[in-house]
Scaffold this active site. Structure first.
Site, PDB file in Angstrom:
ATOM      1  N   HIS A  89      -7.744   5.845  -6.328  1.00  0.00           N
ATOM      2  CA  HIS A  89      -7.873   5.741  -4.876  1.00  0.00           C
ATOM      3  C   HIS A  89      -9.195   6.190  -4.261  1.00  0.00           C
ATOM      4  O   HIS A  89      -9.401   5.949  -3.081  1.00  0.00           O
ATOM      5  CB  HIS A  89      -6.738   6.517  -4.205  1.00  0.00           C
ATOM      6  N   PRO A 137       0.041  -4.370  -9.043  1.00  0.00           N
ATOM      7  CA  PRO A 137       0.279  -5.330  -7.956  1.00  0.00           C
ATOM      8  C   PRO A 137      -0.516  -5.047  -6.683  1.00  0.00           C
ATOM      9  O   PRO A 137      -1.025  -5.970  -6.066  1.00  0.00           O
ATOM     10  CB  PRO A 137       1.779  -5.225  -7.687  1.00  0.00           C
ATOM     11  N   GLN A 138      -0.614  -3.780  -6.291  1.00  0.00           N
ATOM     12  CA  GLN A 138      -1.355  -3.415  -5.083  1.00  0.00           C
ATOM     13  C   GLN A 138      -2.011  -2.066  -5.288  1.00  0.00           C
ATOM     14  O   GLN A 138      -1.486  -1.217  -6.004  1.00  0.00           O
ATOM     15  CB  GLN A 138      -0.421  -3.336  -3.872  1.00  0.00           C
ATOM     16  N   ASN A 139      -3.134  -1.871  -4.625  1.00  0.00           N
ATOM     17  CA  ASN A 139      -3.819  -0.583  -4.693  1.00  0.00           C
ATOM     18  C   ASN A 139      -4.716  -0.437  -3.474  1.00  0.00           C
ATOM     19  O   ASN A 139      -5.229  -1.424  -2.950  1.00  0.00           O
ATOM     20  CB  ASN A 139      -4.658  -0.478  -5.971  1.00  0.00           C
ATOM     21  N   THR A 140      -4.894   0.808  -3.050  1.00  0.00           N
ATOM     22  CA  THR A 140      -5.766   1.105  -1.916  1.00  0.00           C
ATOM     23  C   THR A 140      -6.868   2.043  -2.365  1.00  0.00           C
ATOM     24  O   THR A 140      -6.592   3.061  -3.011  1.00  0.00           O
ATOM     25  CB  THR A 140      -4.966   1.759  -0.772  1.00  0.00           C
ATOM     26  N   HIS A 168      -1.231  11.973  -4.680  1.00  0.00           N
ATOM     27  CA  HIS A 168      -0.515  10.712  -4.433  1.00  0.00           C
ATOM     28  C   HIS A 168      -0.900  10.181  -3.059  1.00  0.00           C
ATOM     29  O   HIS A 168      -0.914  10.937  -2.084  1.00  0.00           O
ATOM     30  CB  HIS A 168       0.997  10.957  -4.496  1.00  0.00           C
ATOM     31  N   LYS A 203       7.315   9.929   2.043  1.00  0.00           N
ATOM     32  CA  LYS A 203       8.302   8.850   1.954  1.00  0.00           C
ATOM     33  C   LYS A 203       9.455   9.215   1.022  1.00  0.00           C
ATOM     34  O   LYS A 203      10.574   8.768   1.227  1.00  0.00           O
ATOM     35  CB  LYS A 203       7.645   7.543   1.484  1.00  0.00           C
TER      36      LYS A 203
END
Length: 153
Positions: A41, A65-68, A148, A89
């Site tokens: 990240h 699939p996805q990452n920031t 995280h 969350k």
């Protein structure tokens, strides 16, 4: 006589089951949670997702699939850990929202197979929420370190 191939389907089934229970989010061996967070990240200078995701996918051997990517330093992101706790969350209370928005890139998988993963880039300017824990051996000596990326808002 050729090899006995009757056990081959069973072997394939067992390999498939092992791969399916192997967590995709598992932390690679020899890395702390903060080090893995950094690899996934932290990216002070923006890179195109197809290139940037190589460093993540090479640890996991699959196309994430996805990452920031946050375009900030680890030190600056870690300062969020000193801000008030909020609920993550997952219900834990070790999350913290950044004091200000940051530039970031969201990478979304569009196709291909590892190691030739393809991604779409989306540049944004948003706040982030990170989960923080005490440092492990090998982490920077901050009271708490990000481990995280919980949410982008």
């Amino acid at each position: 006589m050729g090899p006995d191939l009757r056990c081959f389907p069973l072997l394939l089934l067992l390999l498939g089951l092992w791969w399916s229970v192997r967590p995709l989010c598992a932390i690679p061996k020899n890395l702390t949670r903060a080090q893995w967070f950094t690899i996934q990240h932290i990216q002070p200078s923006p890179l195109q997702c197809n290139k940037a995701m190589n460093s993540v996918n090479n640890y996991t051997w699959h196309c994430k699939p996805q990452n920031t990517f946050l375009h900030d330093s680890f030190q600056d992101v870690a300062t969020a850990c000193n801000l008030p706790n909020i609920t993550c969350k997952n219900g834990q209370n070790n999350c913290h929202q950044s004091a200000k928005p940051v530039s970031l890139t969201q990478c979304s998988f569009t196709g291909g197979n590892y190691p030739n993963c393809r991604y779409k880039d989306a540049a944004q300017y948003k706040f982030f929420i990170v989960a923080c824990d005490p440092p492990q051996k090998g982490d920077p000596p901050y009271p708490f370190v990000p481990v995280h990326l919980d949410k982008i808002i």
